[in-house]
Design an enzyme around this catalytic site. Structure first.
Site, PDB file in Angstrom:
ATOM      1  N   THR A  17       1.021  -1.364  -0.055  1.00 27.52           N
ATOM      2  CA  THR A  17       0.010  -0.043  -0.144  1.00 27.52           C
ATOM      3  C   THR A  17       0.641   1.323   0.098  1.00 27.52           C
ATOM      4  O   THR A  17       0.356   2.463   0.049  1.00 27.52           O
ATOM      5  CB  THR A  17      -1.016   0.293   1.324  1.00 27.52           C
ATOM      6  OG1 THR A  17      -0.370  -0.225   2.361  1.00 27.52           O
ATOM      7  CG2 THR A  17      -2.140  -1.003   1.177  1.00 27.52           C
ATOM      8  N   GLY A  18       2.244   1.115   0.057  1.00 23.77           N
ATOM      9  CA  GLY A  18       3.006   2.341   0.000  1.00 23.77           C
ATOM     10  C   GLY A  18       3.086   2.797  -1.499  1.00 23.77           C
ATOM     11  O   GLY A  18       3.035   1.834  -2.542  1.00 23.77           O
ATOM     12  N   GLU A 102      16.430   0.072   0.832  1.00 20.64           N
ATOM     13  CA  GLU A 102      17.935   0.772   1.024  1.00 20.64           C
ATOM     14  C   GLU A 102      17.920   1.482   2.286  1.00 20.64           C
ATOM     15  O   GLU A 102      16.925   2.138   2.917  1.00 20.64           O
ATOM     16  CB  GLU A 102      18.168   1.723  -0.143  1.00 20.64           C
ATOM     17  CG  GLU A 102      19.812   2.124   0.060  1.00 20.64           C
ATOM     18  CD  GLU A 102      19.909   3.299  -1.179  1.00 20.64           C
ATOM     19  OE1 GLU A 102      21.178   3.779  -1.332  1.00 20.64           O
ATOM     20  OE2 GLU A 102      19.282   3.297  -2.087  1.00 20.64           O
ATOM     21  N   TYR A 171      21.024  -4.179 -15.243  1.00 23.61           N
ATOM     22  CA  TYR A 171      19.993  -3.834 -16.355  1.00 23.61           C
ATOM     23  C   TYR A 171      21.024  -3.573 -17.534  1.00 23.61           C
ATOM     24  O   TYR A 171      20.672  -4.168 -18.842  1.00 23.61           O
ATOM     25  CB  TYR A 171      19.125  -2.686 -16.077  1.00 23.61           C
ATOM     26  CG  TYR A 171      18.678  -2.371 -14.629  1.00 23.61           C
ATOM     27  CD1 TYR A 171      18.433  -3.538 -14.243  1.00 23.61           C
ATOM     28  CD2 TYR A 171      18.711  -1.235 -14.166  1.00 23.61           C
ATOM     29  CE1 TYR A 171      17.784  -3.425 -12.803  1.00 23.61           C
ATOM     30  CE2 TYR A 171      18.071  -1.028 -12.960  1.00 23.61           C
ATOM     31  CZ  TYR A 171      17.667  -2.184 -12.124  1.00 23.61           C
ATOM     32  OH  TYR A 171      17.095  -2.053 -11.008  1.00 23.61           O
ATOM     33  N   GLU A 221      32.005  -5.160  -7.520  1.00 21.72           N
ATOM     34  CA  GLU A 221      32.333  -3.828  -7.240  1.00 21.72           C
ATOM     35  C   GLU A 221      33.791  -3.898  -6.082  1.00 21.72           C
ATOM     36  O   GLU A 221      34.107  -4.809  -5.837  1.00 21.72           O
ATOM     37  CB  GLU A 221      31.414  -2.936  -6.508  1.00 21.72           C
ATOM     38  CG  GLU A 221      29.958  -2.799  -7.303  1.00 21.72           C
ATOM     39  CD  GLU A 221      29.166  -1.976  -6.461  1.00 21.72           C
ATOM     40  OE1 GLU A 221      29.098  -1.944  -5.157  1.00 21.72           O
ATOM     41  OE2 GLU A 221      27.877  -1.523  -6.932  1.00 21.72           O
ATOM     42  N   HIS A 259      27.345   2.614  -2.774  1.00 24.57           N
ATOM     43  CA  HIS A 259      26.949   1.274  -1.957  1.00 24.57           C
ATOM     44  C   HIS A 259      27.549   1.466  -0.633  1.00 24.57           C
ATOM     45  O   HIS A 259      28.840   1.649  -0.417  1.00 24.57           O
ATOM     46  CB  HIS A 259      27.251   0.160  -2.771  1.00 24.57           C
ATOM     47  CG  HIS A 259      26.068  -0.136  -3.852  1.00 24.57           C
ATOM     48  ND1 HIS A 259      26.285  -1.273  -4.718  1.00 24.57           N
ATOM     49  CD2 HIS A 259      25.136   0.339  -4.233  1.00 24.57           C
ATOM     50  CE1 HIS A 259      25.332  -1.210  -5.445  1.00 24.57           C
ATOM     51  NE2 HIS A 259      24.501  -0.071  -5.226  1.00 24.57           N
TER      52      HIS A 259
END
Length: 302
Positions: A17-18, A102, A171, A221, A259
């Site tokens: 619902t957010g 996050e 992506y 990374e 990150h």
């Protein structure tokens, strides 16, 4: 086959619902994901409606799983409450919990990891991750399973498994694989936080055992040794060609990057060191993100 999820996986969304959770729940429905339930405490009995679909909302994960048969959860819960949301999925004995959130406090994730170490039936992907996609076989790869925030339309079903710490580079790898005429078995973004649920090595082992996956792209990374750990296992055990890319080659030494997990801590933590070790382990290492597709084809011998 693919790994972790497929077109038959029944998914629930914690935080449906957010605004953020609702938007991506709708995109998953559009993709063809079997999104069967939402969970928001205090809003049980209501429905999440999207393009004619009505998804029932429950107060608890346990109730949602019992009533709908959901085995996987996408977690879009604000950082102060996200650790409890993960543990609620664990208590309900879901097979998979994918934490998109996050900014979960490190101490909260230490608690989660401690609890999940004790014979836990749930696999955690994330937190701070884009989630995962197993493309479908239909037009535009619809009919698969999309959990998280990845753009579903760029995926197509194929034989390349992708595992990445970075969302956007996931992506980019998907797009390049599609551009060279191949497709993906499953794409997994494991997240960039220092304490996460599933590592590069965990996913590489799954791809190695998956009959549909014929080649792998590993994206890492600076910071930590997870990529090196995976590379050394690949050298001794992996039956499939692997291409890799390591982000952060121009990062100032010792500097915290975007990150939370990207903190250089030693000689083997730098991008150059990781690239060297992975190359020594037999992986074809791309010099730039634009080379990932070419490196995959080189590793694959195509």
């Amino acid at each position: 086959m693919a790994i972790l999820v497929d077109e038959n996986t029944k998914v629930l969304v914690q935080g449906i619902t957010g605004g953020f959770g609702g938007r991506h729940a709708g995109l998953s429905l559009d993709y063809g994901t079997q999104l069967v339930a939402g969970v928001t405490p205090g809003k049980g009995g209501q429905f999440f409606e999207h393009n004619g679909a009505k998804v029932p909302i429950f107060d608890t994960v346990a109730e949602a799983a019992k009533e709908t048969g959901a085995t996987a959860s996408a977690i879009f819960v604000p950082p102060p409450f996200a650790a409890d949301a993960i543990l609620e999925a664990v208590d309900a004995e879901l097979e998979l919990a994918v934490a998109i959130t996050e900014g979960i406090p490190v101490m909260d994730m230490m608690k989660v990891k401690s609890i999940m170490a004790e014979g836990c039936k749930t696999r955690l992907i994330g937190p701070n991750c884009p989630g995962l996609v197993t493309p479908g076989h239909g037009e535009g790869s619809h009919g698969g399973c999309r959990i998280g925030i990845a753009p579903g339309h760029i995926h197509k079903r194929g034989k390349v498994g992708i595992v990445s710490r970075s969302g956007t580079l996931t992506y980019e790898a998907v797009w390049q694989v599609s551009q060279v005429g191949e497709g993906q078995s499953t794409c997994v973004g494991i997240g960039g936080d220092p304490i996460n649920g599933t590592s590069h090595l965990d996913i590489v082992k799954m791809f190695n055992d998956d009959e549909e996956t014929e080649a792998i792209i590993l994206i890492g990374e600076i910071g930590g040794d997870a990529e090196v750990e995976a590379g050394r296992w690949i050298k001794d055990n992996c039956k499939k060609p692997v291409a890799a890319f390591i982000a952060g080659a121009t990062a100032p030494p010792g500097r915290r990057m975007g990150h939370a997990g990207a903190i250089v801590g030693g000689e083997d933590d730098t991008a150059q060191a990781k690239k060297r070790i992975l190359a020594e382990c037999g992986l074809v290492v791309a010099e730039t993100p634009a080379d990932m597709g070419r490196s995959l084809m080189e590793a694959w011998g195509k």
